[in-house]
Design an enzyme around this catalytic site. Structure first.
Site, PDB file in Angstrom:
ATOM      1  N   LYS A 197       0.839  -1.210   0.000  1.00 44.28           N
ATOM      2  CA  LYS A 197       0.000   0.000   0.000  1.00 44.28           C
ATOM      3  C   LYS A 197       0.870   1.254   0.000  1.00 44.28           C
ATOM      4  O   LYS A 197       0.693   2.162  -0.810  1.00 44.28           O
ATOM      5  CB  LYS A 197      -0.891  -0.018   1.240  1.00 44.28           C
ATOM      6  CG  LYS A 197      -1.654   1.277   1.468  1.00 44.28           C
ATOM      7  CD  LYS A 197      -2.249   1.312   2.872  1.00 44.28           C
ATOM      8  CE  LYS A 197      -2.910   2.637   3.158  1.00 44.28           C
ATOM      9  NZ  LYS A 197      -4.147   2.840   2.407  1.00 44.28           N
ATOM     10  N   TRP A 214     -19.753  -6.892   8.063  1.00 44.09           N
ATOM     11  CA  TRP A 214     -18.463  -6.203   7.986  1.00 44.09           C
ATOM     12  C   TRP A 214     -17.524  -6.519   9.157  1.00 44.09           C
ATOM     13  O   TRP A 214     -16.581  -5.803   9.422  1.00 44.09           O
ATOM     14  CB  TRP A 214     -18.682  -4.693   7.828  1.00 44.09           C
ATOM     15  CG  TRP A 214     -19.037  -4.348   6.399  1.00 44.09           C
ATOM     16  CD1 TRP A 214     -18.899  -5.146   5.306  1.00 44.09           C
ATOM     17  CD2 TRP A 214     -19.596  -3.108   5.913  1.00 44.09           C
ATOM     18  NE1 TRP A 214     -19.336  -4.483   4.171  1.00 44.09           N
ATOM     19  CE2 TRP A 214     -19.763  -3.238   4.515  1.00 44.09           C
ATOM     20  CE3 TRP A 214     -19.961  -1.897   6.527  1.00 44.09           C
ATOM     21  CZ2 TRP A 214     -20.284  -2.218   3.720  1.00 44.09           C
ATOM     22  CZ3 TRP A 214     -20.476  -0.889   5.728  1.00 44.09           C
ATOM     23  CH2 TRP A 214     -20.632  -1.043   4.339  1.00 44.09           C
ATOM     24  N   GLU A 251     -29.199   4.273  -2.967  1.00 45.29           N
ATOM     25  CA  GLU A 251     -28.166   4.874  -3.794  1.00 45.29           C
ATOM     26  C   GLU A 251     -28.520   4.743  -5.276  1.00 45.29           C
ATOM     27  O   GLU A 251     -28.114   3.815  -5.936  1.00 45.29           O
ATOM     28  CB  GLU A 251     -26.856   4.136  -3.504  1.00 45.29           C
ATOM     29  CG  GLU A 251     -25.645   4.878  -3.960  1.00 45.29           C
ATOM     30  CD  GLU A 251     -24.377   4.172  -3.508  1.00 45.29           C
ATOM     31  OE1 GLU A 251     -24.125   4.144  -2.293  1.00 45.29           O
ATOM     32  OE2 GLU A 251     -23.655   3.662  -4.354  1.00 45.29           O
ATOM     33  N   HIS A 262     -20.074  10.205  -4.585  1.00 47.16           N
ATOM     34  CA  HIS A 262     -18.753   9.604  -4.796  1.00 47.16           C
ATOM     35  C   HIS A 262     -17.883  10.465  -5.693  1.00 47.16           C
ATOM     36  O   HIS A 262     -16.712  10.177  -5.889  1.00 47.16           O
ATOM     37  CB  HIS A 262     -18.904   8.204  -5.383  1.00 47.16           C
ATOM     38  CG  HIS A 262     -19.773   7.332  -4.531  1.00 47.16           C
ATOM     39  ND1 HIS A 262     -21.146   7.322  -4.642  1.00 47.16           N
ATOM     40  CD2 HIS A 262     -19.475   6.498  -3.513  1.00 47.16           C
ATOM     41  CE1 HIS A 262     -21.644   6.496  -3.749  1.00 47.16           C
ATOM     42  NE2 HIS A 262     -20.649   5.982  -3.047  1.00 47.16           N
TER      43      HIS A 262
HETATM   44  N1  GLN Z   1     -24.796   6.938   8.028  1.00 50.46           N
HETATM   45  C1  GLN Z   1     -23.649   6.533   7.298  1.00 50.46           C
HETATM   46  C2  GLN Z   1     -22.921   7.759   6.736  1.00 50.46           C
HETATM   47  O1  GLN Z   1     -23.559   8.668   6.354  1.00 50.46           O
HETATM   48  C3  GLN Z   1     -23.996   5.626   6.156  1.00 50.46           C
HETATM   49  C4  GLN Z   1     -22.767   5.172   5.416  1.00 50.46           C
HETATM   50  C5  GLN Z   1     -23.010   4.136   4.367  1.00 50.46           C
HETATM   51  O2  GLN Z   1     -24.106   3.953   3.924  1.00 50.46           O
HETATM   52  N2  GLN Z   1     -21.977   3.461   3.924  1.00 50.46           N
HETATM   53  O3  GLN Z   1     -21.727   7.804   6.644  1.00 50.46           O
HETATM   54 ZN    ZN Z   2     -24.609   4.524   1.638  1.00 48.72          ZN
END
Ligand code: GLN
Ligand code: ZN
Length: 752
Positions: free
Chosen positions: A19, A560, A664, A693
């Protein structure tokens, strides 16, 4: 005789050396030569460790500067057009992975059901394939010079093609003959060397259609006939392979078949007819971090050897060790009792080697006997540890069966609308706001005891003060506190739960140079104290608008984390859900009126096999419902998911019974939302109207037309307006204007 093997080894280095080398190279701090030099050192270390542990089939070409699929794209010469003018090999490689000002990067997506991401090959009618074996030959020769005779790891043609995307609507399998020809040329080129070649074909653990099965058979019939000098292995992992597929492979001239006996227990029933093939038996878990229970493994191997001749069984890992951290060597802060239960990639080498000696009745040395005894003892200690079992919790859990909200959605939402008084097209965000360097420093200084609790808390308060003020100025309807206290949405909660441990160096590659450090869920889960109430209520005290509470859902916490393997996932999920259920009670008692329970990883936990889908859905759904069942009818529950393709799971999403879901959609387009209308989805919904993003700031006009497009699918009373995920990776000077435009767009559409 080959008695054991490793599917593949982590490439990132013991302390993420790769990395740091990559990032130094990308920022022009080191030269290409220096990068190559460091990479070589890492590869040689890997060989040395495997050799020392006594691994018979050591891997070469499991190294990658970014990703093995990308390496395969280069191997086959399938370079998308937009990169074809880049002549420097390394520059070409990294530009495909990361893009540049002129070219968008290639798409990246999750590798099966792991958190590792691969680069998706882009194929079109005009794609041509030519062999480029430089990397493979170089790494093979390098290993030879080092003194080992390694196998060459490749991604096989069927997995390559199945995971490719067609950019012009043509069928990717039209390229089958051309792709196979290149693989054949590669084998012809290396045939003189008398070696093992491992073809990774994880796609064969999914529900293959007949076309894929035919291609698979054809491919390995051909490849296995290229040269008698080559011993081909077709390696599968992550689930089981259908019996007819195993048999088809066994009818070819390949040397061996790799099967996963950890995540594909069904494989035990599918190996009757593997004839003269070797069975590479994945019996050491390549995806989880617990010490192998060697006594159970030997029993499993006995079962396998009642079907397959013992001499033909090769002890191996269930998949590449890429999916677990490198080594326990640097963990000096882990609780020693817990540490004694663990085994990372480096430690798993010894496990494979020892199991192989025990199973194949090799002469055992004194150290082998000691290692076996130590293993037996560690497993016994773990089983009986008081750290793991909490009887009070188990008793309490019994009373929670089929937990659900107290009132049906239709009635709940009426009450909520009366109390909460939010307008149609209510605006909100997903939770986090920009994580500045100042904030990261604050958290890390506190962790390292460099600043006092008071200094830390003042820093967090200051952030929340600003965050609330900015949201009020922007004019959002429902506010958030911004999540400044959270370094990671799972780790933050894990740290406040009994039953969790954290490593210092347990990094696992996620993509390219990016690594994640999943927490270890080792025992029964109980909440130590309220986890989020303090900061949410602080934020609420600053404003007359509603501040939304923010929790991570049970399924996402589980998906996770590295999860204990001594309890069914459904039971672990239930324990997590109960802890969150208590948290919701506390938030509610503190007068928090809306609570969001994020399930960012709900979809990625889906099994690879349809036959296992129902079971997952059942427990995942139950866990989510249990977690929010403590919410009164008047408390509004939101959930958030980081994807938008709900076609196959829409009924489950609806059954989660959240009052509002945000998703999303921004990158995927509105077409995929039709499913919500088609099934008559009841609850309220916030399809993200801009892509967080990207640093790009969407204009008011753009968002206005997006909202209008959404209104063709959803009635305005059900529609929420929000970005498509948390804003933590963005900068304030991107977030503020984007949200201002969002609010303006809503006003225009509402006609305010
Ligand atoms: N509540 C989290 C954030 O806004 C949701 C993050 C995610 O969906 N990966 O960071
Ligand atoms: Zn999200």
């Amino acid at each position: 005789m080959i008695k054991n093997s490793i599917v593949g080894f982590p490439r990132i280095g013991q302390q993420r050396e790769l990395k740091f080398a990559l990032e130094a190279f990308w920022s022009k701090k080191i030269s290409a030569e220096e990068l190559q030099k460091q990479a070589k050192e890492l590869r040689l270390k890997n060989l040395e460790f495997q050799e020392e542990a006594g691994i018979d089939l050591i891997s070469s070409n499991d190294f990658s500067f970014y990703d093995g699929m990308l390496d395969t794209i280069v191997l086959l010469g399938a370079i998308p057009k937009r990169f074809s003018d880049i002549s420097d090999e390394l520059e070409l490689y990294f530009t495909m992975a990361r893009g540049d000002e002129k070219r968008v990067a290639m798409e990246m997506t999750k590798w099966f059901n792991t958190n590792y991401h691969y680069i998706v090959p882009e194929l079109s009618k005009s794609t041509r394939f030519t062999l480029n074996a430089n990397k493979i030959i170089k790494e093979f020769q390098e290993a030879k010079e080092f003194g080992v005779n390694p196998k060459i790891n490749l991604i096989g043609p069927i997995t390559f093609l199945s995971l490719s995307k067609s950019v012009d609507g043509s069928d990717v399998y039209e390229h089958f003959d051309a792709v196979l020809r290149v693989y054949e040329q590669l084998l012809e080129q290396i045939a003189a060397m008398q070696i093992f070649v491992q073809f990774d074909e994880p796609i064969i653990v999914t529900d293959l259609n007949n076309e894929q099965k035919n291609y698979l058979l054809k491919a390995y019939e051909k490849l296995s006939q290229v040269s008698p000098n080559l011993n081909l292995i077709v390696s599968s992992y992550f689930d089981y392979v259908d019996k007819d597929v195993v048999e088809a492979l066994a009818s070819t001239k390949i040397w061996g078949i790799g099967l996963d006996f950890i995540y594909g227990k069904e494989n035990l029933d599918n190996i009757q007819n593997i004839k003269d093939k070797y069975l590479i038996a994945g019996v050491v878990d390549g995806r989880n971090i617990w010490k192998n229970d060697m006594n159970s493994t030997l029993k499993l191997l006995d079962k396998i050897s009642s079907t397959v001749q013992k001499e033909r069984i090769v002890i191996s890992t269930s998949c590449s060790l890429l999916h677990v951290p490198y080594s326990l060597k640097y963990e000096d802060k882990l609780d020693s009792e817990v540490k004694n239960w663990l085994s990372f990639a480096f430690e798993k080498l010894d496990e494979v080697s020892l199991i192989s000696k025990l199973f194949h009745n090799d002469v055992l040395l004194e150290k082998d006997n000691i290692a076996f005894e130590t293993n037996t003892k560690a497993n016994a200690l773990r089983k009986n540890s008081s750290k793991i079992h909490n009887e009070a919790l188990q008793e309490r859990l019994k009373s929670f069966t089929d937990a659900k909200r107290s009132m049906p959605f239709e009635e709940r939402i009426k009450t909520q609308k009366e109390i909460l008084k939010y307008p149609s097209l209510a605006t909100t965000t997903i939770g986090s706001f920009p994580q500045t360097d100042e904030l990261r420093n604050l958290r890390s200084s506190f962790k390292k005891n460099k600043i006092s609790q008071e200094e830390y808390e003042n820093g967090i308060k200051k952030y929340i003060d600003e965050c609330v003020k900015i949201q009020e100025e922007i004019g959002l309807d429902i506010l958030v506190h911004g999540e400044p206290e959270r370094n990671d949405m799972v780790e933050y909660f894990g740290e406040q739960l009994n039953g969790y441990a954290f490593t210092q160096n347990g990094w696992v590659q996620s993509y390219g140079s990016r690594c994640v450090k999943p927490p270890l869920l080792f025992g029964d889960i109980t909440r130590i104290k309220p986890m989020s109430v303090k900061w949410i209520t602080y934020a609420q005290s600053l404003t007359s608008k509603i501040v939304k509470g923010m929790l991570t859902g049970p399924v996402t916490i589980l998906n996770w984390s590295f999860v204990r393997n001594d309890l069914a996932k459904k039971d672990v999920a239930k324990q997590l859900a109960l802890a969150l259920n208590d948290e919701i009670t506390d938030l509610q008692n503190a007068d928090i009126k809306i609570i969001q329970v994020d399930e960012a990883a709900f979809k990625e936990g889906y099994p690879l096999r349809k036959s296992k889908k129902d079971e997952y859905e059942k427990w995942a759904l139950e866990a989510f419902k249990l977690s929010v069942s403590s919410a009164n009818a008047k408390t509004q529950i939101h959930t958030h998911m980081c994807y938008s393709n709900f076609n196959d799971i829409i009924k489950t999403i609806e059954a989660m019974d959240a009052d509002v879901i945000s998703i999303e959609t921004a990158r995927a387009g509105n077409k995929i939302l039709k499913i919500f209308k088609e099934v008559g989805y009841k609850q309220e919904i916030g399809p993200g109207i801009y892509d967080i993003h990207s640093p790009r700031i969407p204009s008011t006009e753009e968002m206005t037309s997006q909202i209008n497009a959404l209104l063709e699918i959803f009635p305005k009373e059900k529609l929420w307006i929000n970005p498509d995920c948390g804003l933590k990776t963005r900068k304030w000077n991107e977030v503020v204007p984007a949200l201002k435009n969002l609010v303006k767009a809503v006003k225009i559409v509402r006609g305010d």
